[in-house]
Design a protein around this motif. Structure first.
Motif, PDB file in Angstrom:
ATOM      1  N   ASP A 157     -12.652   0.762  28.777  1.00 38.42           N
ATOM      2  CA  ASP A 157     -12.226   1.563  29.890  1.00 38.42           C
ATOM      3  C   ASP A 157     -10.074   1.264  29.953  1.00 38.42           C
ATOM      4  O   ASP A 157      -9.732   1.905  30.446  1.00 38.42           O
ATOM      5  N   THR A 158     -10.551   0.020  30.000  1.00 35.93           N
ATOM      6  CA  THR A 158      -8.956  -0.606  30.200  1.00 35.93           C
ATOM      7  C   THR A 158      -8.064  -0.352  28.907  1.00 35.93           C
ATOM      8  O   THR A 158      -7.282  -0.055  28.525  1.00 35.93           O
ATOM      9  N   TYR A 192      -7.545   3.486  28.626  1.00 36.66           N
ATOM     10  CA  TYR A 192      -6.247   3.812  29.324  1.00 36.66           C
ATOM     11  C   TYR A 192      -4.913   3.476  28.498  1.00 36.66           C
ATOM     12  O   TYR A 192      -4.143   3.538  28.409  1.00 36.66           O
ATOM     13  N   CYS A 193      -4.859   1.568  28.604  1.00 35.95           N
ATOM     14  CA  CYS A 193      -4.152   1.470  27.059  1.00 35.95           C
ATOM     15  C   CYS A 193      -3.292   2.080  25.983  1.00 35.95           C
ATOM     16  O   CYS A 193      -1.709   2.314  26.626  1.00 35.95           O
ATOM     17  N   THR A 214      -4.407   5.117  25.394  1.00 32.05           N
ATOM     18  CA  THR A 214      -3.363   6.835  25.914  1.00 32.05           C
ATOM     19  C   THR A 214      -2.004   6.382  27.077  1.00 32.05           C
ATOM     20  O   THR A 214      -1.124   7.130  26.904  1.00 32.05           O
TER      21      THR A 214
END
Length: 123
Positions: A79-80, A83-84, A86
């Motif tokens: 997920d991290t 996110y990065c 995106t």
């Protein structure tokens, strides 16, 4: 997004399964060959194990119990990473220069910068 979540779920399931299998095999190996000179196969000994399958199942349960938190960590990491990725994409969109169509657009942006600069000096 769904592909990453699916791959993460598959990785977690395979990781827990493999670690559980290794726990079972390690327990059976320890019972069969002994540890530190203690033999678990001979009936007369104090360390005799009657049901090897039960001990192997217990070893599997302990290994899975320990493996689950570590495998859940990969969900947070994926997920991290998503996110990065995106956020970097959004930064690239913001950093793209705006092309001016005509010379009046250039003058308009220059005048707006001057006015904005003058307005910022006001108390």
């Amino acid at each position: 997004v769904h592909l990453l979540n699916g791959a993460t779920l598959l990785f977690q399931a395979l990781g827990v399964g493999i670690i559980g299998t290794l726990g079972c095999m390690l327990t059976q190996f320890a019972v069969k060959f002994g540890i530190n000179g203690k033999d678990f196969n001979e009936e007369g000994e104090a360390w005799y194990v009657f049901n090897v399958s039960g001990e192997a199942f217990a070893g599997t349960c302990v290994a899975v119990f320990v493996a689950i938190p570590f495998m859940m960590l990969f969900d947070i990491v994926s997920d991290t990473v998503l996110y990065c990725h995106t956020v970097e994409g959004l930064w690239q969109v913001e950093d793209e220069p705006v092309l001016e169509e005509t010379w009046t657009d250039g003058i308009r942006s220059y005048v707006s910068e001057l006015i904005g600069c003058a307005c910022s000096w006001r108390p």
